[in-house]
Design an enzyme around this catalytic site. Structure first.
Site, PDB file in Angstrom:
ATOM      1  N   ASP A 149       5.061   0.498   1.302  1.00  0.00           N
ATOM      2  CA  ASP A 149       4.439  -0.592   2.061  1.00  0.00           C
ATOM      3  C   ASP A 149       3.167  -1.016   1.339  1.00  0.00           C
ATOM      4  O   ASP A 149       2.210  -0.251   1.257  1.00  0.00           O
ATOM      5  CB  ASP A 149       4.116  -0.096   3.478  1.00  0.00           C
ATOM      6  CG  ASP A 149       3.534  -1.168   4.381  1.00  0.00           C
ATOM      7  OD1 ASP A 149       3.179  -2.266   3.901  1.00  0.00           O
ATOM      8  OD2 ASP A 149       3.442  -0.905   5.601  1.00  0.00           O
ATOM      9  N   HIS A 176       7.042  -2.741   3.828  1.00  0.00           N
ATOM     10  CA  HIS A 176       6.448  -2.772   5.165  1.00  0.00           C
ATOM     11  C   HIS A 176       7.521  -2.807   6.252  1.00  0.00           C
ATOM     12  O   HIS A 176       7.374  -2.171   7.304  1.00  0.00           O
ATOM     13  CB  HIS A 176       5.551  -4.007   5.256  1.00  0.00           C
ATOM     14  CG  HIS A 176       4.852  -4.152   6.565  1.00  0.00           C
ATOM     15  ND1 HIS A 176       3.958  -3.216   7.039  1.00  0.00           N
ATOM     16  CD2 HIS A 176       4.906  -5.125   7.516  1.00  0.00           C
ATOM     17  CE1 HIS A 176       3.487  -3.617   8.216  1.00  0.00           C
ATOM     18  NE2 HIS A 176       4.047  -4.762   8.531  1.00  0.00           N
ATOM     19  N   SER A 227       2.822  -2.491  12.444  1.00  0.00           N
ATOM     20  CA  SER A 227       2.173  -3.672  11.881  1.00  0.00           C
ATOM     21  C   SER A 227       1.151  -4.210  12.878  1.00  0.00           C
ATOM     22  O   SER A 227       0.283  -3.441  13.328  1.00  0.00           O
ATOM     23  CB  SER A 227       3.228  -4.715  11.525  1.00  0.00           C
ATOM     24  OG  SER A 227       2.696  -5.715  10.696  1.00  0.00           O
TER      25      SER A 227
END
Lengths: 405, 405
Positions: free
Chosen positions: B333, B366, B160
């Site tokens: 995601d 995610h 991320s």
């Protein structure tokens, strides 16, 4: 955002039902007022009526200038003379949902009998407004349709929460629905969508101007919380592709908090165009929508579950139905994805219903049903036209008729 | 939620750089303190260091009990003896990002020189903290790595926002990065992700306890706004499938506002389990995270754009790179979708870089990189192990070494 006082009120056309409606929660809500608009002419046989059901923040001003915002009707692209829902042929009805804030009975309506205040200035319902379901919305629409002298709707059409109403109409009053067009919708509200609604509600609760729902006492409204709710919801109505296409990473000078020169890197200065757009969506929304209505209606969506009374079998409500269905989804809709429309289609198929299904290719996300999508327009026009043939409607039904109200 | 006073402070291990760091905005931020943790042993050749970069709300406590929450380290599944990032072999470093609130210099740090307050009790930076970019975070990590006596990192790994830092490390200090593992990330922040961040910020701004960022003066923190921000963000970290699997439409009695009996339909009574879960996520988050840090760091993500200085060509920063890349994405995601990882892979390929790409099948969204995904673990383990062979690292490098700090 400056503190905003209550939105101006305008007069709406409405019907009042003094005996009210018995709600799913068991409460008899009385009286019930339903604000509505009609377009086109009801045929002599009263067989050409199409009920349009609006989405969460929509209202009855489907095909005319909105009296509060001055903007065109929310579906004026779709509804009108020669348009896919052709008012030269069909008599179109659209009403503000029960629990709404555009003239129908909702949290802003005066609370009868037991409420505080004096008879001359009764208090609004506020957070004591009874919980409303999608079926309750449909029950009140049913009153209106009967009031307009119509025993059977040619079609019920709607997208998103409007599509939930379409499904509840077909489930609750199957004999009254010749054709049904549920668009970008689902037979139940998903965990993810409940989660988004909950964030919206918490944003409203967090606003000190909400005052536990009694904001009418202060003259202010929870504008900041409601704007945050709207901004978040608005993202879910679009798609990554659409946001990238419209805004990309373009920056616009803003400097609304620091006075720094444009173009400098700063935390509170320049903003991306997508941010400016969202802020605008939030600030305009709060001028037309009531926070307690938002709470009530999002809750109604959360409770939507057609399988609940049928052991999770979504076909249950539709067994034996004679309604013709046209289910429509959009490929980039991630709020009500195609997979959820497929659940409807599979359930209707198990119920041996007459059902067509179209997934429209679009990169516009959930809001595609409100935007320019020629393939969608053609689908609605074609289905309604063909269904009208099956229903034996005259090609010029409206011109032979008399207006109902 | 009750009003919450400032979170308790704890001591963190850190390094202080009095000369500071020159930021992308042009400001020299000095002094800069970087709080960090290490695991395993630095080899005698100082060639077995892996820098782990944390995500938006992570911190340096990657593989040990968190001193504030008492919970296990955020990647203790991945980092440790015999684990995919094996501390028997590698010397693992993780630091709190610049702008953070877990010991590194950030908006909560005392403002030197020009700030208000007395020398004994200097004011915090608050909203006057300079704007930080992902590259600025990396610059401060670079100081730390050098401080630890390391001239070349064997690998930089992160998911991320941590993956954004991995990309900036490879772009800014290519000679110092033998291998890079950017996970569930993107070479730029998309319009949709900027939009979500903006809603988070507006939720914080809307909280009256934010007090224009000077909440330290009141003893309260903008807990409601920050909780709303976290709740919304948390939805984006999961997936529709994961939320449906975990919570579906199950209801739990709550009655926290009306005292109505459980099981009755009400607007403010029973809540869905997914709502309860989100509320918990929001309320625990505000006890460990600083609102001004949240504003600063989300802004840093928004500014991430590796193509900005290369006319939009994402290959630009990587031309001539000798770093080996392993790009990893997760199929469900939707915050950093596989399509954005593909942009990285295509750019690296155009730059003739050594790049592998794996999309892990997962329905966890995610957050999959933080959760139990055996295929992901195997990928990281295998890539690092193979890269270590290429780097000529001893199989037991750590056991031959000396601890650096």
């Amino acid at each position: 955002m400056d503190q905003i006082v209550s939105a101006p009120t305008v007069e709406h056309t409405s019907a009042v039902f003094p005996e009210g409606v018995t709600l799913d929660c068991g409460t008899v809500l009385a009286p019930v007022e339903i604000a509505y608009r009609t377009y086109g002419t009801l045929s002599a046989k009263r067989d050409n009526a199409i009920l349009i059901c609006h989405a969460l923040t929509g209202d009855q001003y489907v095909a005319e200038t909105h009296p509060l915002t001055g903007k065109p009707g929310w579906w004026s692209r779709m509804v009108g003379s020669g348009k896919p829902i052709d008012t030269d042929r069909f008599f179109v009805i659209c009403s503000n949902v029960l629990g709404g804030c555009m003239g129908s009975t909702g949290p802003r309506s005066p609370r009868p009998v037991t409420g505080g205040g004096t008879p001359d200035a009764p208090e609004p319902w506020g957070t004591d407004f009874p919980p409303i379901t999608i079926r309750d919305m449909v029950r009140s629409q049913h009153r209106l349709v009967k009031h307009l002298g119509i025993d059977r709707l040619f079609a019920v059409v709607g997208g998103s929460m409007g599509g939930m109403q379409v499904l509840e109409w077909a489930a609750t009053y199957p004999e009254m629905v010749f054709a049904a067009v549920p668009i970008a919708t689902a037979p139940f509200h998903s965990a993810q969508n409940i989660a988004f609604n909950e964030v919206s509600r918490q944003a409203i609760f967090a606003d000190p101007d909400w005052h536990g729902g009694r904001y009418w006492e202060t003259g202010a409204i929870p504008a900041r919380g409601l704007a945050v709710a709207r901004m978040m919801a608005h993202i879910t109505y679009l798609s990554e592709e659409a946001l990238t296409r419209k805004f990309g990473r373009r920056v616009r000078p803003c400097n609304d908090t620091t006075g720094k020169a444009a173009g400098t890197l700063s935390t509170f200065g320049d903003i991306f165009e997508v941010e400016s757009y969202l802020r605008h969506q939030g600030s305009t929304f709060v001028r037309r929508f009531d926070a307690n209505s938002y709470l009530t209606i999002t809750r109604a969506m959360d409770w939507m579950d057609l399988g609940q009374e049928h052991d999770g079998e979504y076909a249950g409500p539709f067994v034996g139905t004679g309604t013709r269905f046209c289910v429509i989804s959009f490929s980039s809709d991630w709020l009500f994805p195609t997979s959820q429309s497929r659940i409807i289609v599979h359930a209707l198929t198990r119920a041996a219903a007459n059902v067509s299904f179209v997934e429209i290719e679009s990169d516009k996300g959930h809001d595609a049903f409100l935007l320019d999508e020629p393939d969608f327009d053609r689908t609605v026009r074609g289905f309604l036209s063909g269904a009208a043939e099956h229903a034996g409607l005259s090609r010029r039904a409206a011109q032979e008729g008399t207006h109902a109200s």
